[in-house]
Design an enzyme around this catalytic site. Structure first.
Site, PDB file in Angstrom:
ATOM      1  N   ARG A 540       0.895  -1.064  -0.052  1.00  0.00           N
ATOM      2  CA  ARG A 540       0.020  -0.003   0.069  1.00  0.00           C
ATOM      3  C   ARG A 540       0.981   1.434  -0.038  1.00  0.00           C
ATOM      4  NH1 ARG A 540      -5.153  -1.146   2.844  1.00  0.00           N
ATOM      5  NH2 ARG A 540      -4.727  -3.174   3.806  1.00  0.00           N
ATOM      6  N   SER A 603       8.493  -4.850   6.292  1.00  0.00           N
ATOM      7  CA  SER A 603       8.241  -6.083   7.041  1.00  0.00           C
ATOM      8  C   SER A 603       9.222  -7.092   6.766  1.00  0.00           C
ATOM      9  CB  SER A 603       6.692  -6.352   6.814  1.00  0.00           C
ATOM     10  OG  SER A 603       6.007  -5.259   7.062  1.00  0.00           O
ATOM     11  N   ASP A 657       6.765  -4.093  10.459  1.00  0.00           N
ATOM     12  CA  ASP A 657       5.260  -3.947  10.722  1.00  0.00           C
ATOM     13  C   ASP A 657       4.962  -3.947  12.033  1.00  0.00           C
ATOM     14  OD1 ASP A 657       6.030  -6.512  10.423  1.00  0.00           O
ATOM     15  OD2 ASP A 657       4.597  -7.127   8.893  1.00  0.00           O
TER      16      ASP A 657
HETATM   17  C1  BG6 Z   1      -1.464  -5.056   7.762  1.00  0.00           C
HETATM   18  C2  BG6 Z   1      -0.309  -4.093   7.899  1.00  0.00           C
HETATM   19  O1  BG6 Z   1      -2.557  -4.868   8.180  1.00  0.00           O
HETATM   20  O2  BG6 Z   1      -0.986  -6.538   8.030  1.00  0.00           O
HETATM   21  C3  BG6 Z   1       1.049  -4.536   7.554  1.00  0.00           C
HETATM   22  O3  BG6 Z   1      -0.678  -2.822   7.654  1.00  0.00           O
HETATM   23  C4  BG6 Z   1       1.245  -6.073   7.922  1.00  0.00           C
HETATM   24  O4  BG6 Z   1       2.109  -3.841   7.831  1.00  0.00           O
HETATM   25  C5  BG6 Z   1       0.149  -6.999   7.596  1.00  0.00           C
HETATM   26  O5  BG6 Z   1       2.275  -6.494   7.200  1.00  0.00           O
HETATM   27  C6  BG6 Z   1       0.386  -8.306   8.200  1.00  0.00           C
HETATM   28  O6  BG6 Z   1      -0.693  -9.029   7.705  1.00  0.00           O
HETATM   29  P1  BG6 Z   1      -0.490  -9.858   6.536  1.00  0.00           P
HETATM   30  O7  BG6 Z   1      -1.618 -11.033   6.694  1.00  0.00           O
HETATM   31  O8  BG6 Z   1      -1.072  -9.155   5.325  1.00  0.00           O
HETATM   32  O9  BG6 Z   1       0.802 -10.510   6.167  1.00  0.00           O
HETATM   33  C1  GLC Z   2       8.685 -11.947   8.686  1.00  0.00           C
HETATM   34  C2  GLC Z   2       9.612 -10.722   8.708  1.00  0.00           C
HETATM   35  C3  GLC Z   2       9.039  -9.837   9.775  1.00  0.00           C
HETATM   36  C4  GLC Z   2       7.580  -9.386   9.626  1.00  0.00           C
HETATM   37  C5  GLC Z   2       6.722 -10.729   9.819  1.00  0.00           C
HETATM   38  C6  GLC Z   2       5.342 -10.205   9.777  1.00  0.00           C
HETATM   39  O1  GLC Z   2       8.850 -12.663   9.828  1.00  0.00           O
HETATM   40  O2  GLC Z   2      10.751 -11.213   8.830  1.00  0.00           O
HETATM   41  O3  GLC Z   2      10.029  -8.742   9.611  1.00  0.00           O
HETATM   42  O4  GLC Z   2       7.646  -8.534  10.788  1.00  0.00           O
HETATM   43  O5  GLC Z   2       7.221 -11.448   8.620  1.00  0.00           O
HETATM   44  O6  GLC Z   2       5.106  -9.656   8.577  1.00  0.00           O
END
Ligand code: BG6
Ligand code: GLC
Ligand code: BG6
Ligand code: GLC
Length: 918
Positions: A540, A603, A657
């Protein structure tokens, strides 16, 4: 010569007169074809009512599902015990079903008496008696050392939810033991067998009605057999119904045998116009008045009594025996079905009648004997007629289910009335053929009773049981004990400490990365910020407007796709793509040229030397772009912006994240000092005391640590709980050997674990008919959202099956049950492992602060947490269990981590300015 003729004439005349007399008297018992067709229609309606979910509770014909799904196919084999209780004789048997293909069955049996004080006494004693007989049989047959599966033929109406369980709805016929109605007869018998536990090692695998046993016995020899009928002490029928018509059982494919319990037809008044005063009188004197009204017009237990009541009434009216009645004729039960059968014998019938009547203390004339014989005929003919009508309804239903113009079928028959009455079978067959002219029916007598069939059912059940054990063995690998979870918690605690300490940090698998985020937002933050959110399910770009004082934030965002070839292409391509998306977004928002501060949620594990510096340690999850590991991602983004040379951005912060999530939630709840992601990946961050962070100078205050706990176990410390499936998933991943905890817990891998288990179960022949489809070989078919759907409690089995079909997996309903269980075991373990990890952190925080109790909030995000129906509950329960002195509140991050990233950017910007002004 003349005299002979005269005699013959006289006799014919006498016979005619008597028959006319009886016909007139029993006018009401003689059913016309029209009436019979009407009964057929009524019974059809009753069946429909019994099958419907809403109508079943008030239906008198219960149409009980039996969980017998197929007739024998000849592959059954093994040695079984069998009990046959509820007909005129109680038997214990050993049945040897031969090796495949040979269709050879050997039986050894023994009859045991069933005295009235046992069958009408106390229920516990009844079952103890049955167990005693079984033990005696085992002793005489020298079977004591063997562990044999047992099939129980129990000829009473039982409500079943599975094959090896049956709740007695009501006693019928001669039985009326106390305390049994409404209880499961299988467990009662199992309990009773405990007394003999030294000698008896028996597993009751199947409970079958005698009709079902009869059908299966006959079907072993004739595969067309799909109906079983008993006309004995009681009467009843079963048949194979289409699953799609059985609303009380989930699933719609194939067929299941339905025990109609047609004996209760009419209990709701549906046959009142046909019942006579004799039927009513008989009913009043029975063990179960008002019940089994159809059965009481038909079966062996009642026919003789009906004849007796009629004779008594006729004698009283002066129509028989010159108006004389004997005292024996007044006694209930004095005329039995075997008498009726004897009186109706073709040649000896009249002589038999005379003898029987004389034995009853009567002095019958020739005319009386003729009349009494005719009474018997009318009563037994009515019985055959009524049975034929109900059977005709079943046959019509079968034909219609199969959408055939003509049905060829076989009906398995048993019961003493049918077997010993000289005319009964002939009459029944004839009427059935008249009522359903479009069915070619073969009637097959079950010579060996119903136990052979019960053994077939048991054989199938024992195969299913063996398969079940194999499935349970696999799933047991995923069921963690409390001790194991405590072990995980404690190991996690050790790893957290390792990562924080300077000496052990370099080798630590849980990296404990300092983030340079040192405080929570205080509400004074304000301004307009850009944010990027890369690494979860969606990429995003966001615009975040923070207004100070009011703790209110407005956000605008756009989701962009990152194609696989870019995720796994070169670093330059990846960052150029990101910048392209930013450009599109600015364009879309009408912000071209605006130079905004930017917070970058990235992340992945980054080693940070400051809030705006982050060196990617290594890719995780689905990313694998080249030339990025070891590089500063902020620099890479800056360079890409430069390459594009269209706009300039002030990259102020790079945040994980988990950190963004903690901040998002911390904006609302100041107690929020932990950020948790249960999504594509698995990770956690928390506020740590500076004095504990040996990698960063200074002892004052706190700093957020991105634990990168996904790497927990990479040193082998979780090997005791990792399964072969976890190893397969790891080996097939982009980063083998890495992120082992993440691979047991996060959305990207749970579906893969499920897939590996399903492949293995299929290989073992336990699923999908042993066929591994191309689809099942395809990586990534079970996304988190599918797991979540499959495990939803609100979903019926059929819907699960539909989901699997959408995924290209052609499954039966049994398959669907197993798939759902597999998903459940895998996701439960994940949630528990998360709980154990989190318990380690909150406990550490509590101890570090020297609190007796800790109150703390955890900000959470991620599709697994958000979508899965049970994950969050299990996670929370586990934390409670493993960190009892911490009061943990879970706060779902509604706005994603972009908001938190903007807040961090705002704080960093303020500090930056303050530094510049100094
Ligand atoms: C989102 C966050 O809501 O959730 C992200 O904005 C995050 O930063 C993500 O990485 C994690 O959940 P998923 O299921 O999308 O990996
Ligand atoms: C993976 C990444 C970590 C992140 C997580 C959740 O473990 O290494 O940095 O926070 O995924 O998205
Ligand atoms: C026997 C079966 O042959 O017939 C029993 O083995 C069944 O299971 C019985 O109950 C029914 O007939 P009756 O006349 O003994 O009630
Ligand atoms: C009674 C029982 C039924 C059984 C039948 C024949 O009707 O209720 O279960 O099948 O007798 O034995």
């Amino acid at each position: 010569m003349f005299a002979v003729h005269l005699m013959a004439f006289y006799f014919t005349k006498l016979k005619e007169d008597q028959i006319k007399k009886v016909d007139r008297f029993l006018y009401h018992m003689r059913l016309s074809d029209e009436t019979l067709l009407d009964v057929v229609a009524r019974f059809q309606a009753e069946m429909q009512k019994g099958l419907g979910k809403d109508t079943n509770p008030t239906a008198s014909v219960k149409m009980l599902p039996t969980f017998v799904r197929a007739i024998p196919d000849g592959s059954e084999n093994g040695e079984f015990l069998s009990l046959d209780l509820g007909g005129s004789k109680f038997r214990v048997l050993k049945v040897q079903v031969s090796e495949e293909g040979k269709r050879n069955v050997q039986m050894e049996s023994q009859f045991y008496p069933t005295p009235n004080e046992i069958i009408r006494g106390n229920g516990t004693e009844l079952f103890e008696y049955v167990a005693d007989c079984l033990a005696d049989f085992m002793k005489t047959k020298e079977l004591m050392q063997k562990k044999l599966p047992l099939g129980l033929t129990f000829s009473f109406p039982c409500k079943q939810t599975k094959l090896e369980e049956g709740v007695l709805l009501s006693w019928t016929k001669k039985f009326k033991a106390r305390g049994v109605q409404g209880t499961d007869v299988v467990s009662s018998l199992t309990n009773a067998m405990r007394k003999h536990k030294q000698d008896l090692d028996v597993d009751i695998l199947a409970l079958v009605n005698d009709t079902v046993g009869t059908m299966m016995t006959c079907a072993y020899d004739d595969p067309y057999c799909e109906v079983g009928v008993i006309i004995g002490t009681g009467t009843n029928a079963c048949y194979m119904e289409d699953m799609s018509n059985i609303e009380l059982v989930e699933g719609d494919e194939g067929r299941m045998c339905i025990n109609t319990e047609w004996g209760a037809f009419g209990d709701d008044g549906a046959l009142e116009d046909i019942r006579t005063e004799f039927d009513r009188e008989l009913d009043l004197g029975s063990l179960n008045p008002g019940k089994q009204l159809f059965e009481k017009m038909i079966s062996g237990l009642y026919l003789g009594e009906l004849v007796r009541l009629i004779l008594l009434k006729m004698a009283k009216a002066g129509l028989l025996f010159g108006g004389e009645k004997s005292s024996a004729l007044h006694i209930k039960g004095k005329i039995e079905t075997r008498h009726v059968a004897a009186m109706e014998k073709y040649k000896e019938g009249l002589a038999n009648t005379r003898e029987i009547l004389t034995d009853l203390g009567l002095e019958p004339s020739e005319a009386d004997c003729v009349a009494v014989q005719h009474v018997c005929t009318i009563v037994s003919f009515r019985s055959a007629n009524l049975c034929a009508a109900a059977l005709a309804a079943i046959l019509t239903r079968l034909r219609e289910n199969k959408k055939l113009a003509r049905l060829r079928t076989t009906v398995g028959m048993d019961g003493t009335l049918y077997k010993i009455h000289p005319q009964y079978p002939k009459r029944l067959h004839k009427v059935v053929r008249k009522l359903v002219p479009n069915c070619d029916v073969r009637f097959l007598l079950s010579e060996s009773g119903s136990t052979k069939g019960a053994a077939m059912v048991t054989a199938v059940a024992s195969r299913v049981q063996a398969q079940r054990k194999q499935i349970d063995k696999v799933l047991a690998l995923f069921r963690l004990t409390r001790e194991q979870l405590v072990g995980v918690r404690d190991k996690m605690r050790v790893e957290l400490e390792y990562g924080l300490k300077r000496d052990t940090h370099p080798l630590a698998t849980v990296k404990m990365l300092p983030t340079y985020v040192c405080g929570m937002p205080d509400g004074t933050e304000k301004g307009k910020f850009l944010a990027l959110d890369l690494g979860g399910t969606n990429f995003r770009v966001l615009l975040v407007k923070i207004r100070s004082g009011r703790r209110s934030v407005r956000m605008y965002n756009k989701i962009f796709a990152i194609p696989l070839e870019i995720m796994q292409g070169t670093g330059e391509e990846l960052f150029d793509h990101i910048v392209q998306c930013i450009a599109d977004f600015l364009d879309y928002m009408g912000l071209k040229g605006a130079q905004l501060p930017l917070g970058f949620t990235f992340s992945f594990p980054c080693r940070q030397a400051g809030i705006d510096k982050g060196t990617l340690i290594e890719w995780t999850k689905g990313f694998k772009a080249t030339d990025c590991e070891g590089e500063d991602v902020v620099d890479m983004l800056r360079e890409a912006i430069k390459r594009r040379n269209e706009f300039d951005l002030d990259i102020v912060a790079v945040v994980n994240d988990t950190v963004g999530t903690m901040m998002t939630c911390g904006y609302e709840d100041r107690n929020c000092e932990v950020g948790l992601i249960a999504g594509t990946g698995s990770n956690m961050c928390y506020m740590e005391e500076m004095r504990n962070i040996e990698l960063v100078e200074g002892d004052e205050g706190k700093m957020c640590i991105n634990t990168e706990w996904g790497g927990f176990g990479d040193n082998g410390c979780l090997d005791d709980i990792r399964t072969q499936y976890d190893k397969e998933v790891d080996e097939g991943s982009l980063n083998p050997g890495k992120q082992r905890y993440e691979k047991m817990t996060s959305g990207m891998y749970l579906g893969e674990i499920v897939r590996q288990i399903l492949i293995d179960l299929t290989k073992q022949g336990l699923l999908f008919r042993g066929q591994i489809s191309e689809r099942l070989r395809t990586r990534g078919i079970f996304e988190t959202k599918f797991l979540s759907q499959i495990e939803s409690d609100r979903l019926a089995l059929l819907q699960v099956r539909r989901i699997l079909q959408q995924l290209g997996l052609d499954s039966t309903c049994e398959d669907s049950i197993v798939v759902k269980e597999v998903c459940g075991a895998v996701s439960q373990r994940a949630a528990e492992l998360y709980g154990a990890g989190l318990a380690a952190v909150v406990e550490k925080r509590r101890e570090d602060q020297g609190f007796e109790h800790l109150k703390i909030t955890v900000g959470v995000d991620g599709t697994l947490y958000k979508l899965h129906p049970h994950f969050s509950r299990i996670l929370q329960e586990t934390v409670k269990e493993l960190a009892p002195r911490c009061d943990v509140t879970f706060m779902l991050s509604e706005d994603g981590s972009g908001k938190g990233a903007a807040l961090i950017t705002a704080v960093a910007k303020r500090l930056q300015q303050a530094r510049r002004e100094n």
